[in-house]
Scaffold this active site. Structure first.
Site, PDB file in Angstrom:
ATOM      1  N   TYR A   1      -2.077   0.239  10.807  1.00  0.00           N
ATOM      2  CA  TYR A   1      -2.035  -0.227   9.415  1.00  0.00           C
ATOM      3  C   TYR A   1      -0.697   0.108   8.751  1.00  0.00           C
ATOM      4  O   TYR A   1      -0.104  -0.739   8.082  1.00  0.00           O
ATOM      5  CB  TYR A   1      -3.204   0.392   8.645  1.00  0.00           C
ATOM      6  CG  TYR A   1      -3.349  -0.102   7.221  1.00  0.00           C
ATOM      7  CD1 TYR A   1      -3.550  -1.462   6.937  1.00  0.00           C
ATOM      8  CD2 TYR A   1      -3.307   0.790   6.146  1.00  0.00           C
ATOM      9  CE1 TYR A   1      -3.696  -1.905   5.625  1.00  0.00           C
ATOM     10  CE2 TYR A   1      -3.468   0.352   4.838  1.00  0.00           C
ATOM     11  CZ  TYR A   1      -3.658  -0.996   4.574  1.00  0.00           C
ATOM     12  OH  TYR A   1      -3.814  -1.433   3.285  1.00  0.00           O
TER      13      TYR A   1
ATOM     14  N   SER B   1       0.870  -1.187   0.000  1.00  0.00           N
ATOM     15  CA  SER B   1       0.000   0.000   0.000  1.00  0.00           C
ATOM     16  C   SER B   1       0.894   1.219   0.000  1.00  0.00           C
ATOM     17  O   SER B   1       2.073   1.126   0.385  1.00  0.00           O
ATOM     18  CB  SER B   1      -0.851   0.004   1.278  1.00  0.00           C
ATOM     19  OG  SER B   1      -1.510   1.245   1.440  1.00  0.00           O
TER      20      SER B   1
HETATM   21  P1  NDP Z   1     -11.331  -6.156   0.427  1.00  0.00           P
HETATM   22  O1  NDP Z   1     -11.781  -5.980   1.836  1.00  0.00           O
HETATM   23  O2  NDP Z   1     -12.338  -6.072  -0.666  1.00  0.00           O
HETATM   24  O3  NDP Z   1     -10.520  -7.522   0.270  1.00  0.00           O
HETATM   25  C1  NDP Z   1      -9.751  -8.082   1.291  1.00  0.00           C
HETATM   26  C2  NDP Z   1      -9.659  -9.572   1.037  1.00  0.00           C
HETATM   27  O4  NDP Z   1      -8.815 -10.145   2.040  1.00  0.00           O
HETATM   28  C3  NDP Z   1     -11.001 -10.257   1.126  1.00  0.00           C
HETATM   29  O5  NDP Z   1     -11.144 -11.135   0.040  1.00  0.00           O
HETATM   30  C4  NDP Z   1     -10.937 -11.028   2.434  1.00  0.00           C
HETATM   31  O6  NDP Z   1     -11.679 -12.248   2.289  1.00  0.00           O
HETATM   32  C5  NDP Z   1      -9.448 -11.322   2.512  1.00  0.00           C
HETATM   33  N1  NDP Z   1      -9.018 -11.638   3.865  1.00  0.00           N
HETATM   34  C6  NDP Z   1      -9.105 -10.868   4.991  1.00  0.00           C
HETATM   35  N2  NDP Z   1      -8.644 -11.546   6.053  1.00  0.00           N
HETATM   36  C7  NDP Z   1      -8.266 -12.777   5.588  1.00  0.00           C
HETATM   37  C8  NDP Z   1      -7.735 -13.937   6.203  1.00  0.00           C
HETATM   38  N3  NDP Z   1      -7.505 -13.984   7.519  1.00  0.00           N
HETATM   39  N4  NDP Z   1      -7.467 -15.009   5.437  1.00  0.00           N
HETATM   40  C9  NDP Z   1      -7.697 -14.985   4.094  1.00  0.00           C
HETATM   41  N5  NDP Z   1      -8.216 -13.932   3.462  1.00  0.00           N
HETATM   42  C10 NDP Z   1      -8.492 -12.834   4.202  1.00  0.00           C
HETATM   43  O7  NDP Z   1     -10.201  -5.034   0.220  1.00  0.00           O
HETATM   44  P2  NDP Z   1      -9.138  -4.775  -0.951  1.00  0.00           P
HETATM   45  O8  NDP Z   1      -9.427  -5.579  -2.133  1.00  0.00           O
HETATM   46  O9  NDP Z   1      -9.032  -3.312  -1.078  1.00  0.00           O
HETATM   47  O10 NDP Z   1      -7.800  -5.268  -0.233  1.00  0.00           O
HETATM   48  C11 NDP Z   1      -6.881  -6.154  -0.836  1.00  0.00           C
HETATM   49  C12 NDP Z   1      -5.468  -5.779  -0.415  1.00  0.00           C
HETATM   50  O11 NDP Z   1      -5.155  -4.487  -0.928  1.00  0.00           O
HETATM   51  C13 NDP Z   1      -5.232  -5.709   1.100  1.00  0.00           C
HETATM   52  O12 NDP Z   1      -3.982  -6.259   1.397  1.00  0.00           O
HETATM   53  C14 NDP Z   1      -5.229  -4.205   1.373  1.00  0.00           C
HETATM   54  O13 NDP Z   1      -4.484  -3.897   2.528  1.00  0.00           O
HETATM   55  C15 NDP Z   1      -4.583  -3.693   0.099  1.00  0.00           C
HETATM   56  N6  NDP Z   1      -4.808  -2.297  -0.228  1.00  0.00           N
HETATM   57  C16 NDP Z   1      -6.079  -1.795  -0.379  1.00  0.00           C
HETATM   58  C17 NDP Z   1      -6.255  -0.452  -0.686  1.00  0.00           C
HETATM   59  C18 NDP Z   1      -7.606   0.164  -0.818  1.00  0.00           C
HETATM   60  O14 NDP Z   1      -7.699   1.423  -0.822  1.00  0.00           O
HETATM   61  N7  NDP Z   1      -8.675  -0.601  -0.980  1.00  0.00           N
HETATM   62  C19 NDP Z   1      -5.115   0.443  -0.889  1.00  0.00           C
HETATM   63  C20 NDP Z   1      -3.835  -0.197  -0.738  1.00  0.00           C
HETATM   64  C21 NDP Z   1      -3.696  -1.514  -0.428  1.00  0.00           C
HETATM   65  P3  NDP Z   1     -12.505 -13.001   3.446  1.00  0.00           P
HETATM   66  O15 NDP Z   1     -13.106 -11.926   4.323  1.00  0.00           O
HETATM   67  O16 NDP Z   1     -13.502 -13.797   2.673  1.00  0.00           O
HETATM   68  O17 NDP Z   1     -11.499 -13.858   4.148  1.00  0.00           O
END
Ligand code: NDP
Length: 239
Positions: free
Chosen positions: A148, A135
């Site tokens: 974070y 990020s």
């Molecule tokens: P979402 O919340 O849409 O996606 C997060 C995903 O992570 C979900 O599919 C969730 O699935 C999964 N997840 C969370 N905890 C677990 C776990 N313990 N085991 C397995 N899977 C897990 O957000 P984003 O798509 O935005 O996030 C994706 C990545 O991008 C993250 O690493 C985030 O930090 C990063 N990011 C996001 C930004 C933004 O502005 N959106 C900016 C910069 C980075 P489930 O709950 O089904 O397990």
């Protein structure tokens, strides 16, 4: 899971929504068999059906779950470390230790667990690729965000350390640092408070998940001698 020897397998963690789901769709279009992991299996199964991939339950904070996930994969050519997220916003003085633990367990130790488990298969592939979604929070500090930002800094350093440790082995490593992307991220951070989540994007047009997936698709389609170390991708109007 059995495949013909020329089937290339891409693993995307956290693929039940947002960037992970969009990445799974992009990599499937590029011809990979995509194995998607997350905790919400119902969502994964629908996506897997759409893309002709495989859905497997995965909790990156649970070693047994990671071991079971890794055990059924016959080979791994691409790993996208995407599972992650944020909980809360608070000053250091008012830090919530449970929120910090969640962020460190998911973003840092989660990425460590799954990378460690799949590394032998990525090396065996002969042309492995690890993409870690950090990020812009891995590049800067901001008020109220230390839980974070420290977790994302640690995840980035873990990834960059591995890049050095694997020099000479047939694995490429790319860190992708997105700015604001409109996904379920803010809804998770504010525990379902949609109004608070919407305010995050005021004044900018955020990226959509497919914008980041396009970048990952570009990285995954480079020839095997090309390593893209790091890409920062942001909305035009984000500082
Ligand atoms: P979402 O919340 O849409 O996606 C997060 C995903 O992570 C979900 O599919 C969730 O699935 C999964 N997840 C969370 N905890 C677990 C776990 N313990 N085991 C397995 N899977 C897990 O957000 P984003 O798509 O935005 O996030 C994706 C990545 O991008 C993250 O690493 C985030 O930090 C990063 N990011 C996001 C930004 C933004 O502005 N959106 C900016 C910069 C980075 P489930 O709950 O089904 O397990």
């Amino acid at each position: 899971m059995t495949f013909s020897p020329d089937t290339r397998i891409a693993v995307v963690t956290g693929a039940s929504s947002g960037i992970g789901e969009a990445t799974a769709r992009t990599l499937a279009e590029q011809g990979f068999h995509v194995v998607i992991g997350a905790r919400r299996l119902d969502r994964l199964e629908k996506i897997a059906e759409d893309i002709g991939g495989t859905a497997l339950e995965l909790d990156v904070t649970d070693q047994d779950s990671v071991d079971a996930f890794a055990a059924v994969l016959p080979r791994v050519d691409v790993l996208v470390n995407n599972a992650g997220g944020a909980k809360g916003l608070a000053t250091v003085a008012e830090a919530d230790l449970d929120d910090w633990r969640w962020m460190w367990e998911t973003n840092v130790l989660g990425t460590l667990r799954i990378t460690k488990a799949l590394l032998p298969k990525l090396i065996e592939s002969g042309d492995g690729l690890v993409v870690t979604i950090t990020s812009v929070a891995a590049l800067e500090a901001y008020d109220n965000g230390a839980g974070y930002t420290t977790a994302k800094h640690a995840e980035a350093v873990l990834h960059r350390t591995l890049r050095g440790e694997l020099l000479g082995k047939p694995v490429r490593l790319t860190e992708i640092a997105p700015g604001a992307v409109e996904t379920e991220f803010s809804l998770v951070r504010f525990e379902g408070d949609q109004d608070r989540a919407d305010k995050v994007y005021e004044g900018i047009t955020p990226l959509v998940a497919a914008d980041v997936a396009d970048v990952i698709g570009f990285v995954a389609s480079r020839p095997s001698h090309v390593n893209i170390d790091q890409i920062v991708v942001k909305p035009r109007d984000q500082a």
